[in-house]
Design a protein around this motif. Structure first.
Motif, PDB file in Angstrom:
ATOM      1  N   ALA A  29      29.631  -3.268  20.830  1.00 45.40           N
ATOM      2  CA  ALA A  29      28.920  -2.118  20.271  1.00 45.40           C
ATOM      3  C   ALA A  29      27.443  -2.085  20.682  1.00 45.40           C
ATOM      4  CB  ALA A  29      29.014  -2.140  18.746  1.00 45.40           C
ATOM      5  N   SER A  30      26.961  -3.145  21.297  1.00 44.01           N
ATOM      6  CA  SER A  30      25.561  -3.176  21.723  1.00 44.01           C
ATOM      7  C   SER A  30      25.320  -2.089  22.760  1.00 44.01           C
ATOM      8  CB  SER A  30      25.205  -4.539  22.315  1.00 44.01           C
ATOM      9  OG  SER A  30      25.249  -5.541  21.321  1.00 44.01           O
ATOM     10  N   ASP A  31      24.217  -1.378  22.606  1.00 45.22           N
ATOM     11  CA  ASP A  31      23.929  -0.284  23.538  1.00 45.22           C
ATOM     12  C   ASP A  31      22.513  -0.343  24.097  1.00 45.22           C
ATOM     13  OD1 ASP A  31      23.431   2.328  20.990  1.00 45.22           O
ATOM     14  OD2 ASP A  31      22.502   0.368  21.296  1.00 45.22           O
ATOM     15  N   TYR A  32      21.835  -1.443  23.836  1.00 43.94           N
ATOM     16  CA  TYR A  32      20.474  -1.586  24.350  1.00 43.94           C
ATOM     17  C   TYR A  32      20.270  -3.045  24.688  1.00 43.94           C
ATOM     18  CZ  TYR A  32      15.364  -1.412  24.496  1.00 43.94           C
ATOM     19  OH  TYR A  32      14.057  -1.514  24.874  1.00 43.94           O
ATOM     20  N   PHE A  33      19.731  -3.297  25.896  1.00 40.99           N
ATOM     21  CA  PHE A  33      19.649  -4.655  26.408  1.00 40.99           C
ATOM     22  C   PHE A  33      18.267  -4.902  26.996  1.00 40.99           C
ATOM     23  CE2 PHE A  33      24.188  -5.199  25.973  1.00 40.99           C
ATOM     24  CZ  PHE A  33      24.669  -3.913  26.098  1.00 40.99           C
ATOM     25  N   VAL A  87      11.820 -19.624  31.647  1.00 38.71           N
ATOM     26  CA  VAL A  87      13.136 -19.441  31.050  1.00 38.71           C
ATOM     27  C   VAL A  87      13.331 -17.952  30.817  1.00 38.71           C
ATOM     28  CG1 VAL A  87      14.597 -19.914  29.048  1.00 38.71           C
ATOM     29  CG2 VAL A  87      13.125 -21.715  29.974  1.00 38.71           C
ATOM     30  N   TYR A  88      14.483 -17.446  31.193  1.00 39.61           N
ATOM     31  CA  TYR A  88      14.778 -16.029  31.053  1.00 39.61           C
ATOM     32  C   TYR A  88      15.890 -15.851  30.032  1.00 39.61           C
ATOM     33  CZ  TYR A  88      11.856 -15.245  35.087  1.00 39.61           C
ATOM     34  OH  TYR A  88      10.780 -15.189  35.931  1.00 39.61           O
ATOM     35  N   PHE A  89      15.637 -14.957  29.068  1.00 41.43           N
ATOM     36  CA  PHE A  89      16.602 -14.659  28.016  1.00 41.43           C
ATOM     37  C   PHE A  89      17.069 -13.218  28.135  1.00 41.43           C
ATOM     38  CE2 PHE A  89      16.230 -18.299  25.249  1.00 41.43           C
ATOM     39  CZ  PHE A  89      14.949 -18.781  25.462  1.00 41.43           C
ATOM     40  N   CYS A  90      18.377 -13.018  27.957  1.00 42.60           N
ATOM     41  CA  CYS A  90      18.854 -11.665  27.753  1.00 42.60           C
ATOM     42  C   CYS A  90      18.967 -11.432  26.255  1.00 42.60           C
ATOM     43  CB  CYS A  90      20.197 -11.445  28.428  1.00 42.60           C
ATOM     44  SG  CYS A  90      21.552 -12.433  27.768  1.00 42.60           S
ATOM     45  N   ALA A  91      18.903 -10.187  25.869  1.00 43.60           N
ATOM     46  CA  ALA A  91      19.024  -9.838  24.457  1.00 43.60           C
ATOM     47  C   ALA A  91      19.807  -8.540  24.343  1.00 43.60           C
ATOM     48  CB  ALA A  91      17.648  -9.678  23.816  1.00 43.60           C
ATOM     49  N   GLU A  92      20.582  -8.429  23.271  1.00 48.83           N
ATOM     50  CA  GLU A  92      21.378  -7.230  23.035  1.00 48.83           C
ATOM     51  C   GLU A  92      21.155  -6.750  21.613  1.00 48.83           C
ATOM     52  OE1 GLU A  92      25.689  -7.958  22.282  1.00 48.83           O
ATOM     53  OE2 GLU A  92      25.244 -10.054  22.836  1.00 48.83           O
ATOM     54  N   MET A  93      21.266  -5.435  21.431  1.00 53.80           N
ATOM     55  CA  MET A  93      21.153  -4.883  20.093  1.00 53.80           C
ATOM     56  C   MET A  93      21.849  -3.542  20.040  1.00 53.80           C
ATOM     57  SD  MET A  93      17.224  -3.511  19.880  1.00 53.80           S
ATOM     58  CE  MET A  93      16.527  -5.095  20.307  1.00 53.80           C
ATOM     59  N   VAL A  94      22.074  -3.105  18.827  1.00 55.82           N
ATOM     60  CA  VAL A  94      22.613  -1.770  18.591  1.00 55.82           C
ATOM     61  C   VAL A  94      21.445  -0.871  18.217  1.00 55.82           C
ATOM     62  CG1 VAL A  94      24.174  -0.371  17.177  1.00 55.82           C
ATOM     63  CG2 VAL A  94      24.823  -2.715  17.845  1.00 55.82           C
ATOM     64  N   THR A  95      21.293   0.254  18.879  1.00 56.04           N
ATOM     65  CA  THR A  95      20.191   1.170  18.612  1.00 56.04           C
ATOM     66  C   THR A  95      20.166   1.533  17.138  1.00 56.04           C
ATOM     67  OG1 THR A  95      20.296   2.076  20.831  1.00 56.04           O
ATOM     68  CG2 THR A  95      19.203   3.407  19.176  1.00 56.04           C
ATOM     69  N   GLY A  96      18.965   1.431  16.545  1.00 55.91           N
ATOM     70  CA  GLY A  96      18.826   1.714  15.123  1.00 55.91           C
ATOM     71  C   GLY A  96      18.914   0.478  14.279  1.00 55.91           C
ATOM     72  N   GLY A  97      19.453  -0.590  14.839  1.00 55.09           N
ATOM     73  CA  GLY A  97      19.510  -1.846  14.109  1.00 55.09           C
ATOM     74  C   GLY A  97      18.265  -2.657  14.377  1.00 55.09           C
ATOM     75  N   PHE A  98      18.102  -3.738  13.659  1.00 52.18           N
ATOM     76  CA  PHE A  98      16.947  -4.584  13.904  1.00 52.18           C
ATOM     77  C   PHE A  98      17.331  -6.044  14.048  1.00 52.18           C
ATOM     78  CE2 PHE A  98      17.366  -5.483   9.500  1.00 52.18           C
ATOM     79  CZ  PHE A  98      17.546  -4.267   8.866  1.00 52.18           C
ATOM     80  N   LYS A  99      18.596  -6.292  14.288  1.00 57.62           N
ATOM     81  CA  LYS A  99      19.022  -7.656  14.574  1.00 57.62           C
ATOM     82  C   LYS A  99      19.313  -7.758  16.059  1.00 57.62           C
ATOM     83  CE  LYS A  99      20.909  -8.843  10.071  1.00 57.62           C
ATOM     84  NZ  LYS A  99      22.037  -9.446   9.334  1.00 57.62           N
ATOM     85  N   THR A 100      18.552  -8.579  16.728  1.00 64.31           N
ATOM     86  CA  THR A 100      18.712  -8.771  18.162  1.00 64.31           C
ATOM     87  C   THR A 100      19.437 -10.080  18.409  1.00 64.31           C
ATOM     88  OG1 THR A 100      16.665  -7.574  18.568  1.00 64.31           O
ATOM     89  CG2 THR A 100      17.484  -8.973  20.343  1.00 64.31           C
TER      90      THR A 100
END
Lengths: 112, 116
Positions: A29-33, A87-100
């Motif tokens: 469901a993640s839509d922002y990276f 060090v490189y990190f990827c991150a994912e989140m759902v738009t409108g949420g605040f838990k990454t």
């Protein structure tokens, strides 16, 4: 959940070569990276982001590719420089949420 | 432009002593605020987040606590530190409005805590 307790994979490249750092994300469901760069002893810095309606986005010397079918994200760094060592990190989140959700991170070494 | 400051940058504390790490954000109003912890060579663990003054959500049960006494101030505390509390603590913020960029998290420079 958040990535904890994992040893960092390492990528070693020659200065001037291109680097590709990969990340598998977990939530369909993640839509922002986002990709972050963390230098030793410092906080992570935002590099580039991409929304799920895109497959590719380019910045200055960096390109992010998104493959939603296999939930895969990659960061390409062109003409890698010693200053890219971090060090490189990827991150994912759902738009409108605040838990990454952050990936475990990949350590990039650039050999001169 | 927005900036985030956290202090102290480094801290060496004995076991059982209290802790207070402070963080302030400038250049924006009503941000979401976060505390993360990063053990050496490890990933990022979310400890607390706050969507407004006095509103704190805890992600991991432990002997740490967080408070948000003002809109742009976030404090991480402990009454009695444990050895396992050692690590790199990062304060972060994000916009509350979603926009086209999601809620990108922006990090402070971090605070190194060593409990001895």
């Amino acid at each position: 959940g958040e990535s904890v307790g994992l040893h960092l994979p390492t990528l070693s490249v020659q200065e001037g070569d291109n680097s590709i750092i990969n990340c598998a994300y977990s939530n369909s469901a993640s839509d922002y990276f986002i990709w972050y760069k963390q230098e030793s002893g410092k906080g992570p810095q935002f590099i580039i982001d991409i929304r799920s309606n895109m497959d590719k986005r380019q910045g200055q010397r960096v390109t992010v590719l998104l493959n939603k079918t296999v939930k895969h994200l990659s960061l390409q760094i062109a003409a890698t420089q010693p200053g890219d060592s971090a060090v490189y990190f990827c991150a994912e989140m759902v738009t409108g949420g605040f838990k990454t959700i952050f990936g475990a991170g990949t350590r990039l070494f650039v050999k001169a | 432009s927005q900036t985030i400051h956290q202090w102290p940058a480094t801290l060496v504390q004995p076991v059982g002593s209290p802790l207070s790490l402070e963080c302030t954000v400038e250049g924006t109003s009503n941000p979401n605020l976060y505390w993360y912890r990063q053990a050496a060579g490890r990933g990022l663990q979310l400890l607390f987040y706050s969507v407004g003054i006095g509103q704190i959500s805890s992600e991991v049960p432990q002997n740490l606590s967080a408070s948000r006494p003002q809109d742009r101030q976030f404090i991480l505390s402990s009454k009695k530190l444990l050895l396992s509390d050692s690590g790199f603590y990062l304060c972060a913020w994000s916009y509350t409005r979603t926009g086209n960029s999601g809620n990108t998290i922006y990090f402070g420079e971090g605070s190194w805590l060593t409990v001895v």
